[in-house]
Motif scaffolding. Structure first.
Motif, PDB file in Angstrom:
ATOM      1  N   GLU A 177       0.829  -1.196   0.000  1.00  0.00           N
ATOM      2  CA  GLU A 177       0.000   0.000   0.000  1.00  0.00           C
ATOM      3  C   GLU A 177       0.869   1.253   0.000  1.00  0.00           C
ATOM      4  N   VAL A 178       1.908   1.238   0.833  1.00  0.00           N
ATOM      5  CA  VAL A 178       2.825   2.379   0.900  1.00  0.00           C
ATOM      6  C   VAL A 178       3.573   2.527  -0.425  1.00  0.00           C
ATOM      7  N   LEU A 179       4.002   1.413  -1.010  1.00  0.00           N
ATOM      8  CA  LEU A 179       4.729   1.461  -2.274  1.00  0.00           C
ATOM      9  C   LEU A 179       3.880   2.080  -3.376  1.00  0.00           C
ATOM     10  N   VAL A 180       2.608   1.740  -3.430  1.00  0.00           N
ATOM     11  CA  VAL A 180       1.721   2.342  -4.417  1.00  0.00           C
ATOM     12  C   VAL A 180       1.651   3.852  -4.228  1.00  0.00           C
ATOM     13  N   MET A 181       1.587   4.285  -2.983  1.00  0.00           N
ATOM     14  CA  MET A 181       1.525   5.718  -2.712  1.00  0.00           C
ATOM     15  C   MET A 181       2.833   6.414  -3.074  1.00  0.00           C
ATOM     16  N   LEU A 182       3.952   5.716  -2.918  1.00  0.00           N
ATOM     17  CA  LEU A 182       5.218   6.267  -3.394  1.00  0.00           C
ATOM     18  C   LEU A 182       5.165   6.430  -4.908  1.00  0.00           C
ATOM     19  N   GLU A 184       2.623   7.111  -6.561  1.00  0.00           N
ATOM     20  CA  GLU A 184       1.763   8.268  -6.844  1.00  0.00           C
ATOM     21  C   GLU A 184       2.480   9.584  -6.567  1.00  0.00           C
ATOM     22  N   GLY A 185       3.654   9.499  -5.953  1.00  0.00           N
ATOM     23  CA  GLY A 185       4.424  10.710  -5.676  1.00  0.00           C
ATOM     24  C   GLY A 185       4.100  11.374  -4.364  1.00  0.00           C
ATOM     25  N   LEU A 186       3.434  10.666  -3.450  1.00  0.00           N
ATOM     26  CA  LEU A 186       3.071  11.274  -2.176  1.00  0.00           C
ATOM     27  C   LEU A 186       4.297  11.475  -1.286  1.00  0.00           C
ATOM     28  N   SER A 187       4.314  12.558  -0.540  1.00  0.00           N
ATOM     29  CA  SER A 187       5.361  12.803   0.442  1.00  0.00           C
ATOM     30  C   SER A 187       5.068  11.985   1.696  1.00  0.00           C
ATOM     31  N   ASN A 188       6.035  11.941   2.620  1.00  0.00           N
ATOM     32  CA  ASN A 188       5.825  11.199   3.863  1.00  0.00           C
ATOM     33  C   ASN A 188       4.635  11.731   4.641  1.00  0.00           C
ATOM     34  N   SER A 189       4.512  13.062   4.717  1.00  0.00           N
ATOM     35  CA  SER A 189       3.407  13.642   5.483  1.00  0.00           C
ATOM     36  C   SER A 189       2.070  13.352   4.819  1.00  0.00           C
ATOM     37  N   GLU A 190       2.010  13.434   3.493  1.00  0.00           N
ATOM     38  CA  GLU A 190       0.772  13.125   2.772  1.00  0.00           C
ATOM     39  C   GLU A 190       0.410  11.656   2.938  1.00  0.00           C
ATOM     40  N   GLY A 192       1.270   9.695   5.412  1.00  0.00           N
ATOM     41  CA  GLY A 192       0.836   9.481   6.787  1.00  0.00           C
ATOM     42  C   GLY A 192      -0.603   9.896   7.008  1.00  0.00           C
ATOM     43  N   ARG A 193      -0.981  11.039   6.434  1.00  0.00           N
ATOM     44  CA  ARG A 193      -2.360  11.511   6.590  1.00  0.00           C
ATOM     45  C   ARG A 193      -3.342  10.549   5.936  1.00  0.00           C
ATOM     46  N   ARG A 194      -3.003  10.033   4.768  1.00  0.00           N
ATOM     47  CA  ARG A 194      -3.922   9.127   4.076  1.00  0.00           C
ATOM     48  C   ARG A 194      -4.103   7.819   4.858  1.00  0.00           C
ATOM     49  N   LEU A 195      -3.010   7.343   5.468  1.00  0.00           N
ATOM     50  CA  LEU A 195      -3.085   6.074   6.190  1.00  0.00           C
ATOM     51  C   LEU A 195      -3.441   6.248   7.659  1.00  0.00           C
ATOM     52  N   GLY A 196      -3.427   7.478   8.149  1.00  0.00           N
ATOM     53  CA  GLY A 196      -3.718   7.705   9.554  1.00  0.00           C
ATOM     54  C   GLY A 196      -2.607   7.239  10.476  1.00  0.00           C
ATOM     55  N   ILE A 197      -1.354   7.372  10.027  1.00  0.00           N
ATOM     56  CA  ILE A 197      -0.205   6.971  10.840  1.00  0.00           C
ATOM     57  C   ILE A 197       0.789   8.113  10.907  1.00  0.00           C
ATOM     58  N   GLY A 198       1.730   8.032  11.846  1.00  0.00           N
ATOM     59  CA  GLY A 198       2.718   9.079  12.014  1.00  0.00           C
ATOM     60  C   GLY A 198       3.811   9.023  10.967  1.00  0.00           C
ATOM     61  N   VAL A 199       4.520  10.147  10.800  1.00  0.00           N
ATOM     62  CA  VAL A 199       5.602  10.217   9.816  1.00  0.00           C
ATOM     63  C   VAL A 199       6.714   9.225  10.165  1.00  0.00           C
ATOM     64  N   GLY A 200       6.970   9.034  11.458  1.00  0.00           N
ATOM     65  CA  GLY A 200       7.988   8.073  11.868  1.00  0.00           C
ATOM     66  C   GLY A 200       7.659   6.664  11.409  1.00  0.00           C
ATOM     67  N   THR A 201       6.388   6.302  11.500  1.00  0.00           N
ATOM     68  CA  THR A 201       5.954   4.986  11.036  1.00  0.00           C
ATOM     69  C   THR A 201       6.058   4.884   9.518  1.00  0.00           C
ATOM     70  N   VAL A 202       5.738   5.973   8.843  1.00  0.00           N
ATOM     71  CA  VAL A 202       5.876   5.997   7.384  1.00  0.00           C
ATOM     72  C   VAL A 202       7.331   5.746   6.999  1.00  0.00           C
ATOM     73  N   LYS A 203       8.244   6.438   7.656  1.00  0.00           N
ATOM     74  CA  LYS A 203       9.665   6.273   7.340  1.00  0.00           C
ATOM     75  C   LYS A 203      10.118   4.842   7.594  1.00  0.00           C
TER      76      LYS A 203
END
Length: 232
Positions: A177-182, A184-190, A192-203
């Protein structure tokens, strides 16, 4: 070469540390002036060639390296791999012109975070440094389309590399799911907001994806998402 250790008013502990590598003194001077007046950014060293950039990066441990492509001794393209192999590895942003599409493609495949046109404005430069430090891709819109198309048509993996589908086979559902969003060109903050998780978890997810797929950067991961047919 003289190292630059410009103190940031915002406090050394939180400042984004930048190393600037360019053999043209006027370019270095202009970029240094722009970044010196940006809150939370500190230019910790300057280099005039790729070999010096690698040495000073190992010494100063910057968060971001702004790396010119054409330099003497060791050019920017040859410097990318030793830079991203350092521990900790900096985010490498290539400085380029409109005529450098092929070279930028090679740099992205080697693990560069992205590229920035030299004629971008001061705010674009500052934003690029902050985005790179946050782990986001930096792609100048003026040449992004051309470079991405070339990388996709040419295949992002080198000779003998595993097929894209097999490279993503070991990812968890969330990592896919995260790879698909990458892709799409989403930033870490974007993201995180879409998945409802923190930036640290995204990283953490991004690091895991890079490790499992063998990608050197999130740009390579975004391309892999397209090549593996994950984009719908």
């Amino acid at each position: 070469m003289t190292d630059q250790a410009n103190s940031a008013d915002s406090g050394a502990g939180s400042a984004i540390r930048v190393l600037l590598a360019d053999d043209e003194e006027m370019i270095r001077h202009g970029v240094r002036l722009i970044l010196r007046h940006a809150d939370g950014i500190e230019v910790v060293a300057e280099a005039v060639n790729g070999a010096e950039a690698v040495r000073l990066t190992a010494e100063h441990r910057p968060d971001v390296v702004l790396l010119d492509i054409r330099m003497p001794v060791l050019d920017g393209l040859a410097a990318v791999e030793p830079l991203v192999a350092l521990d900790p590895a900096p985010q490498v942003v290539m400085l380029t012109t409109f005529g450098d599409d092929d070279n930028v493609t090679r740099a992205l495949r080697a693990g560069a975070t992205g590229f920035l046109l030299k004629d971008e404005g001061p705010q674009e430069l500052i934003s690029a440094v902050r985005s790179a430090a946050a782990g986001d891709a930096v792609l100048s819109p003026g040449v992004t389309g051309t470079v991405i198309r070339r990388m996709l048509s040419g295949g992002g993996a080198g000779a003998g590399a595993a097929a894209p589908e097999s490279r993503v086979a070991g990812l968890t559902d969330r990592e896919r799911e995260v790879l698909v969003m990458l892709g799409e060109g989403l930033s870490n903050s974007e993201l995180g907001r879409r998945l409802g998780i923190g930036v640290g978890t995204v990283k953490s997810h991004v690091r895991s994806i890079l490790g499992k797929t063998g990608c050197g950067s999130r740009v390579q991961a975004a391309l892999l998402a397209h090549q593996a047919g994950l984009m719908g």
